[in-house]
Design a protein around this motif. Structure first.
Motif, mmCIF file in Angstrom:
data_model
loop_
_atom_site.group_PDB
_atom_site.id
_atom_site.type_symbol
_atom_site.label_atom_id
_atom_site.label_comp_id
_atom_site.label_asym_id
_atom_site.label_seq_id
_atom_site.Cartn_x
_atom_site.Cartn_y
_atom_site.Cartn_z
ATOM 1 N N UNK A 203 4.874 6.975 6.021
ATOM 2 C CA UNK A 203 4.055 6.961 7.232
ATOM 3 C C UNK A 203 4.089 5.589 7.904
ATOM 4 N N UNK A 204 4.101 4.520 7.116
ATOM 5 C CA UNK A 204 4.115 3.177 7.686
ATOM 6 C C UNK A 204 5.420 2.929 8.447
ATOM 7 N N UNK A 205 6.522 3.459 7.940
ATOM 8 C CA UNK A 205 7.798 3.272 8.623
ATOM 9 C C UNK A 205 7.776 3.895 10.009
ATOM 10 N N UNK A 206 7.015 4.951 10.189
ATOM 11 C CA UNK A 206 6.895 5.569 11.511
ATOM 12 C C UNK A 206 6.282 4.609 12.526
ATOM 13 N N UNK A 207 5.442 3.696 12.021
ATOM 14 C CA UNK A 207 4.683 2.807 12.914
ATOM 15 C C UNK A 207 5.151 1.356 12.801
ATOM 16 N N UNK A 208 6.392 1.164 12.404
ATOM 17 C CA UNK A 208 7.013 -0.170 12.357
ATOM 18 C C UNK A 208 6.267 -1.120 11.433
ATOM 19 N N UNK A 209 5.691 -0.616 10.366
ATOM 20 C CA UNK A 209 4.993 -1.457 9.381
ATOM 21 C C UNK A 209 5.862 -1.573 8.129
ATOM 22 N N UNK A 210 5.885 -2.755 7.524
ATOM 23 C CA UNK A 210 6.708 -2.998 6.340
ATOM 24 C C UNK A 210 6.167 -2.217 5.146
ATOM 25 N N UNK A 294 -5.904 4.020 10.214
ATOM 26 C CA UNK A 294 -5.562 2.659 10.628
ATOM 27 C C UNK A 294 -5.340 1.739 9.428
ATOM 28 N N UNK A 295 -6.085 1.966 8.314
ATOM 29 C CA UNK A 295 -5.840 1.163 7.115
ATOM 30 C C UNK A 295 -4.488 1.490 6.499
ATOM 31 N N UNK A 296 -4.087 2.748 6.528
ATOM 32 C CA UNK A 296 -2.800 3.139 5.949
ATOM 33 C C UNK A 296 -1.634 2.410 6.605
ATOM 34 N N UNK A 297 -1.650 2.306 7.940
ATOM 35 C CA UNK A 297 -0.492 1.746 8.651
ATOM 36 C C UNK A 297 -0.734 0.314 9.105
ATOM 37 N N UNK A 298 -1.820 -0.308 8.619
ATOM 38 C CA UNK A 298 -2.139 -1.685 9.032
ATOM 39 C C UNK A 298 -0.957 -2.599 8.682
ATOM 40 N N UNK A 299 -0.401 -3.223 9.680
ATOM 41 C CA UNK A 299 0.890 -3.909 9.537
ATOM 42 C C UNK A 299 0.826 -5.086 8.574
#
Length: 344
Positions: A203-210, A294-299
């Motif tokens: 899921x993080x990769x979808x939102x440009x998060x490492x 928002x915590x899941x994908x927090x960059x």
């Protein structure tokens, strides 16, 4: 409630009647008659019906909030039938009487007088029908146990053994069972942590998060708090810290009425991520309705820890995820930098 000290009429007693009559003021005073009807008959019936339906709605909303999924009426059909039967029974048994009495009070005193007395006479035989119906509903077979079959196997031979040998064999079997149970829990926990991490990074990769990495220290903190929730049946945030810094935290709880609840990393992470439907990327902000997402994908979050625990009856599972550094920082500009829209 009211008290009459000086009754404005004379009571007449007829001991040949089947039913007890009403106070004489109800035949002579319109206001007291109307007041007695609404306060002691109509309003209590309406309150019982409304509160039965309100209790049913409250339970449905509670299950939806705690489980994070749609309320299963099939699994709770006993409670639904009981509450609805009580509400419907009060309406069916009292509505005709209230209509007739209302017409007699406001229009004609002799309207359906004979039918009303006959109705009241037989009404007492059905006074406890709601309790009888509730007991019958409670004896309905559960949907989850309709196909259960009990298999009894008979031993072909029986040998008597010394009591000490019996004790040694039982003790050895208990140790073997405990060892296998512990090993299976370790394998299950390792797979669960791996699945949660993999889904987070997907899921993080979808939102440009490492991608995140697992911290054993955070795993320990999350696991201890999950066990605390399972032991106390509470569902509230811990306020755990990592050194002097606060930790981000996502919680998930699932409950079933029968059997052992499944432990699903996919269900928990999907439940958190689905809050994206409520988040407005054009106006970045913090909300309790979208805080898990928002915590899941927090960059800027780099590490996480996961724990889960079952209740004593194994019908509830509590899942805890801790994050470091914590997300959902409400200072200006933080949400714009750390919660990015999904890539198309």
């Amino acid at each position: 409630m009211y008290t009459i000290f000086f009754c404005p009429c004379n009571q007449i007693f007829d001991y040949q009647q089947v039913l007890c009559g009403s106070p004489c003021f109800k035949r002579t005073t319109f206001l007291l008659n109307a007041y007695d009807m609404f306060i002691h008959s109509v309003i209590p019936c309406i309150i019982i019906v409304i509160f039965s339906l309100a209790l049913l709605i409250r339970v449905i909303r509670h299950k939806h909030r705690m489980q994070g999924q749609i309320f299963s009426q099939r699994k709770q059909y006993r409670m639904v039938i009981q509450l609805l039967s009580i509400a419907c029974l009060y309406i069916i048994m009292n509505a005709p009487l209230f209509i007739v009495i209302g017409i007699q009070v406001f229009y004609s005193k002799i309207f359906a007088a004979t039918e009303r007395d006959l109705y009241l006479f037989y009404l007492y035989y059905f006074y406890h029908l709601d309790k009888i119906l509730a007991k019958l509903v409670d004896r309905l077979p559960s949907q989850d146990h309709k196909n259960d079959k009990k298999v009894v196997r008979k031993a072909r031979h029986r040998y008597e053994r010394p009591s000490k040998l019996h004790a040694d064999i039982a003790q050895k079997r208990a140790r073997v069972h405990e060892h296998h149970h512990f090993e299976s829990l370790k394998i299950m926990y390792s797979k669960f942590v791996s699945d949660v991490l993999q889904l987070h990074n997907y899921y993080r990769a979808r939102h440009s998060a490492s991608p995140l990495t697992i911290s054993q220290r955070l795993n320990y903190i999350a696991q201890k708090y999950a066990e605390h929730l399972a032991a106390t049946s509470k569902f509230e945030h811990s306020g755990n810290r990592f050194g002097n810094e606060s930790l981000g935290e996502n919680l998930y709880m699932q409950w079933i009425s029968h059997g052992k609840v499944p432990v699903s990393a996919k269900e928990a992470t999907k439940h958190w991520y689905d809050e994206i439907e409520l988040y407005d990327f054009k106006r970045p902000y913090y909300s309790e309705d979208t805080g898990h997402f928002t915590q899941m994908i927090w960059k800027s979050t780099e590490r996480m820890g996961v724990g889960f625990a079952l209740s004593a009856d194994e019908r509830e599972v509590y899942i805890v995820a801790n994050y470091y550094p914590a997300g959902n920082i409400i200072n200006p500009g933080y949400f714009e930098k750390n919660v990015l829209p999904a890539k198309h």
